[in-house]
Design an enzyme around this catalytic site. Structure first.
Site, PDB file in Angstrom:
ATOM      1  N   PHE A 185       0.875  -1.166   0.000  1.00  0.00           N
ATOM      2  CA  PHE A 185       0.000   0.000   0.000  1.00  0.00           C
ATOM      3  C   PHE A 185       0.920   1.226   0.000  1.00  0.00           C
ATOM      4  O   PHE A 185       1.892   1.270   0.754  1.00  0.00           O
ATOM      5  CB  PHE A 185      -0.874  -0.043   1.262  1.00  0.00           C
ATOM      6  CG  PHE A 185      -1.880   1.067   1.360  1.00  0.00           C
ATOM      7  CD1 PHE A 185      -3.050   1.016   0.624  1.00  0.00           C
ATOM      8  CD2 PHE A 185      -1.655   2.162   2.180  1.00  0.00           C
ATOM      9  CE1 PHE A 185      -3.983   2.044   0.713  1.00  0.00           C
ATOM     10  CE2 PHE A 185      -2.586   3.181   2.278  1.00  0.00           C
ATOM     11  CZ  PHE A 185      -3.747   3.129   1.539  1.00  0.00           C
ATOM     12  N   ASP A 224       2.472  -5.198   8.463  1.00  0.00           N
ATOM     13  CA  ASP A 224       1.286  -4.347   8.408  1.00  0.00           C
ATOM     14  C   ASP A 224       0.065  -5.267   8.291  1.00  0.00           C
ATOM     15  O   ASP A 224      -0.091  -5.990   7.295  1.00  0.00           O
ATOM     16  CB  ASP A 224       1.372  -3.395   7.205  1.00  0.00           C
ATOM     17  CG  ASP A 224       0.247  -2.362   7.232  1.00  0.00           C
ATOM     18  OD1 ASP A 224      -0.869  -2.707   7.677  1.00  0.00           O
ATOM     19  OD2 ASP A 224       0.482  -1.226   6.790  1.00  0.00           O
ATOM     20  N   TYR A 274     -10.004   1.056  11.591  1.00  0.00           N
ATOM     21  CA  TYR A 274     -11.312   1.355  10.974  1.00  0.00           C
ATOM     22  C   TYR A 274     -11.692   0.403   9.838  1.00  0.00           C
ATOM     23  O   TYR A 274     -12.685   0.618   9.163  1.00  0.00           O
ATOM     24  CB  TYR A 274     -11.345   2.806  10.465  1.00  0.00           C
ATOM     25  CG  TYR A 274     -10.214   3.189   9.537  1.00  0.00           C
ATOM     26  CD1 TYR A 274     -10.234   2.809   8.200  1.00  0.00           C
ATOM     27  CD2 TYR A 274      -9.134   3.917   9.994  1.00  0.00           C
ATOM     28  CE1 TYR A 274      -9.194   3.137   7.354  1.00  0.00           C
ATOM     29  CE2 TYR A 274      -8.077   4.257   9.156  1.00  0.00           C
ATOM     30  CZ  TYR A 274      -8.118   3.866   7.831  1.00  0.00           C
ATOM     31  OH  TYR A 274      -7.082   4.181   6.996  1.00  0.00           O
ATOM     32  N   LYS A 275     -10.909  -0.651   9.603  1.00  0.00           N
ATOM     33  CA  LYS A 275     -11.264  -1.620   8.556  1.00  0.00           C
ATOM     34  C   LYS A 275     -12.055  -2.751   9.219  1.00  0.00           C
ATOM     35  O   LYS A 275     -13.202  -2.542   9.606  1.00  0.00           O
ATOM     36  CB  LYS A 275     -10.009  -2.074   7.823  1.00  0.00           C
ATOM     37  CG  LYS A 275      -9.419  -0.917   6.985  1.00  0.00           C
ATOM     38  CD  LYS A 275      -8.093  -1.212   6.341  1.00  0.00           C
ATOM     39  CE  LYS A 275      -7.640   0.007   5.521  1.00  0.00           C
ATOM     40  NZ  LYS A 275      -6.232  -0.067   5.132  1.00  0.00           N
ATOM     41  N   ARG A 329     -12.584  -4.269  -6.280  1.00  0.00           N
ATOM     42  CA  ARG A 329     -12.341  -4.958  -5.006  1.00  0.00           C
ATOM     43  C   ARG A 329     -13.654  -5.178  -4.268  1.00  0.00           C
ATOM     44  O   ARG A 329     -14.492  -4.281  -4.184  1.00  0.00           O
ATOM     45  CB  ARG A 329     -11.455  -4.115  -4.078  1.00  0.00           C
ATOM     46  CG  ARG A 329     -10.034  -3.946  -4.494  1.00  0.00           C
ATOM     47  CD  ARG A 329      -9.162  -3.453  -3.322  1.00  0.00           C
ATOM     48  NE  ARG A 329      -9.820  -2.461  -2.466  1.00  0.00           N
ATOM     49  CZ  ARG A 329      -9.343  -2.043  -1.294  1.00  0.00           C
ATOM     50  NH1 ARG A 329      -8.203  -2.536  -0.825  1.00  0.00           N
ATOM     51  NH2 ARG A 329      -9.982  -1.145  -0.579  1.00  0.00           N
TER      52      ARG A 329
HETATM   53  C1  PLP Z   1      -5.577   1.012   4.942  1.00  0.00           C
HETATM   54  C2  PLP Z   1      -4.095   0.902   5.023  1.00  0.00           C
HETATM   55  C3  PLP Z   1      -3.334   1.892   5.646  1.00  0.00           C
HETATM   56  C4  PLP Z   1      -4.045   3.118   6.159  1.00  0.00           C
HETATM   57  O1  PLP Z   1      -3.195   4.084   6.616  1.00  0.00           O
HETATM   58  P1  PLP Z   1      -3.783   5.403   7.266  1.00  0.00           P
HETATM   59  O2  PLP Z   1      -2.634   6.004   7.926  1.00  0.00           O
HETATM   60  O3  PLP Z   1      -4.897   5.005   8.174  1.00  0.00           O
HETATM   61  O4  PLP Z   1      -4.333   6.245   6.173  1.00  0.00           O
HETATM   62  C5  PLP Z   1      -1.966   1.706   5.753  1.00  0.00           C
HETATM   63  N1  PLP Z   1      -1.365   0.589   5.268  1.00  0.00           N
HETATM   64  C6  PLP Z   1      -2.072  -0.377   4.655  1.00  0.00           C
HETATM   65  C7  PLP Z   1      -1.396  -1.596   4.147  1.00  0.00           C
HETATM   66  C8  PLP Z   1      -3.446  -0.240   4.497  1.00  0.00           C
HETATM   67  O5  PLP Z   1      -4.144  -1.186   3.881  1.00  0.00           O
END
Ligand code: PLP
Length: 414
Positions: free
Chosen positions: A138, A207, A232-233, A381
């Site tokens: 990501f 992560d 929040y996921k 997705r």
């Molecule tokens: C959703 C996600 C994030 C989110 O990062 P934020 O700091 O909350 O914007 C980070 N890393 C991965 C791999 C994600 O899927």
């Protein structure tokens, strides 16, 4: 043709109804505030609203803040909430208490632990300066890895997770990996990759944004060094809910984190001119905790009481597998390319596919009340949150998507 298709949908509908009736987690859907008109398959981006949250937030705002005012930092337990909520997340990721603290965004925690991990690796062995980074990551993790590497002088080595064992060497200090690929939904083998890094003398930072709350993670058992994850996921903490940060207990005292705010000080209210790091997970805090969103996440975690993660994983695989088999039956041959592995052990809790005009396809589905998302250039997705997604939802979405693909290819009505 149309009759064949209707008959196929009927067979799939019977399978979906049977699976929903037999689902041991089905009752959990009642603990979410979901719109019956909407098929929500984007809980991997923003989890649905648990019904426990609005009342609790109202109480926090009106009573704890409104009446309690500053007394609530102690009186309502606000001050210790980052560690307390961390200990509630711990069993969901296979961690013993005292190793997780909640606060800041995932992005900030990636930075914090990348710098801390690189410093710890180099201190143990000064030759170990390299940072290996998942090249499919990501974007935020990749951007922050680059800043962390610049700041610490670490050479940055992009590496595909499937190639990790070849890239590990006697200069590798830290390995930053995603447990589940955010685009393809591929699940990487955390225990095996962690062991490979450890055997090569490197530290690991995982992560867990797309695995925490979707499948068992087993951090302690795998001997993971460091991890971050999203609130929040699949943990349903609400938009912008704080992230979590895991540091294995025996590493905590050796880690020198870069964001040395007063809330990570050994005596924050002593107001000392010099910094002294706190012990335990508190060492990985920084500034004043984001109480409203932190306590929203806290309330959202109530839905996990008594939930068996083995059942969660079983249902997640059944849902994603069923969705793919519906597409196999209903979508025109060659109208999409599946990006998510079909093998259960390599699949997270989402299905991703590539097709022409993906953006327009997903917009059309959304207009019909089927919500997934689109990632450039042409990825659709669909996230399956096992606590509230039903098999009938998987069928409705696959049917709508197939109909859209047929219309686009001129083989049926839109
Ligand atoms: C959703 C996600 C994030 C989110 O990062 P934020 O700091 O909350 O914007 C980070 N890393 C991965 C791999 C994600 O899927």
């Amino acid at each position: 043709m149309a009759d064949d298709r209707d008959a196929a949908v009927e067979v799939l509908a019977a399978r979906a109804a049977e699976a929903d009736a037999a689902d041991p987690l089905a009752h959990l859907r009642d603990q979410f505030d979901l719109d019956e008109e909407v098929v929500y398959l984007d809980g991997n981006s923003l989890g649905a609203l648990p019904t426990s949250v609005p009342g609790r937030l109202r109480e926090v705002v009106e009573q704890e803040w409104g009446r309690g005012l500053i007394r609530s930092w102690r009186g309502a337990g606000w001050w210790d909430a980052p560690e307390r909520v961390g200990d509630r997340i711990a069993p969901l990721v296979g961690a013993a208490p005292g190793q997780i603290v909640v606060g800041d965004s995932t992005s900030v925690n990636v930075f914090r632990l990348t710098v801390a991990g690189l410093r710890a690796a180099a201190e143990r062995d000064p030759r170990r300066t390299e940072l290996l980074v998942d090249e499919t990551t990501f974007p935020t993790d990749g951007y922050l890895a680059r800043s962390a590497a610049q700041l610490t002088g670490a050479p940055l080595v992009p590496c595909h997770p499937s190639d990790l064992s070849r890239r590990l060497g006697d200069r590798t200090g830290l390995v930053l990996l995603n447990h589940v690929d955010y685009r393809t939904g591929e699940l990487w083998d955390l225990p095996t990759l962690t062991a490979a890094a450890r055997d090569a003398g490197a530290l690991t930072l995982w992560d867990l944004s797309h695995s925490a709350g979707a499948l068992p993670v087993g951090l302690d058992q795998a001997g993971v060094d460091l991890a971050v994850g999203c609130g929040y996921k699949y943990l349903n903490g609400g938009p912008g809910a704080p992230a979590f940060c895991y540091v294995r207990a025996d590493l905590q005292e050796r880690l020198d984190q870069p964001l040395t705010g007063w809330c990570s000080h050994a005596d924050p209210f002593g107001m000392e001119p010099d910094y002294r790091a706190a012990s335990g997970a508190t060492r990985f805090r920084t500034g004043t905790p984001e109480i409203l969103s932190l306590l929203s996440l806290d309330a959202a975690l109530d839905v996990w009481a008594g939930v068996d993660l083995t059942e969660v994983r079983r249902k997640s695989l059944a849902l994603t597998g069923f969705f793919v088999s519906c597409l196999d039956v209903l979508a025109p041959a060659g109208s999409f390319r599946l990006l998510t592995p079909r093998a259960d052990e390599r699949r997270g809790s989402q299905v991703a596919l590539e097709c022409d005009d993906a953006r327009a396809v997903m917009a059309a589905l959304e207009a019909q009340g089927v919500i997934g998302d689109h990632r450039p250039p042409n990825v659709c997705r669909f996230g399956f949150a096992p606590l509230y997604t039903r098999f009938v939802d998987a069928l409705t979405a696959a049917d709508a998507l197939s109909t859209r693909l047929r219309a686009r290819d001129g083989v049926g009505p839109a």
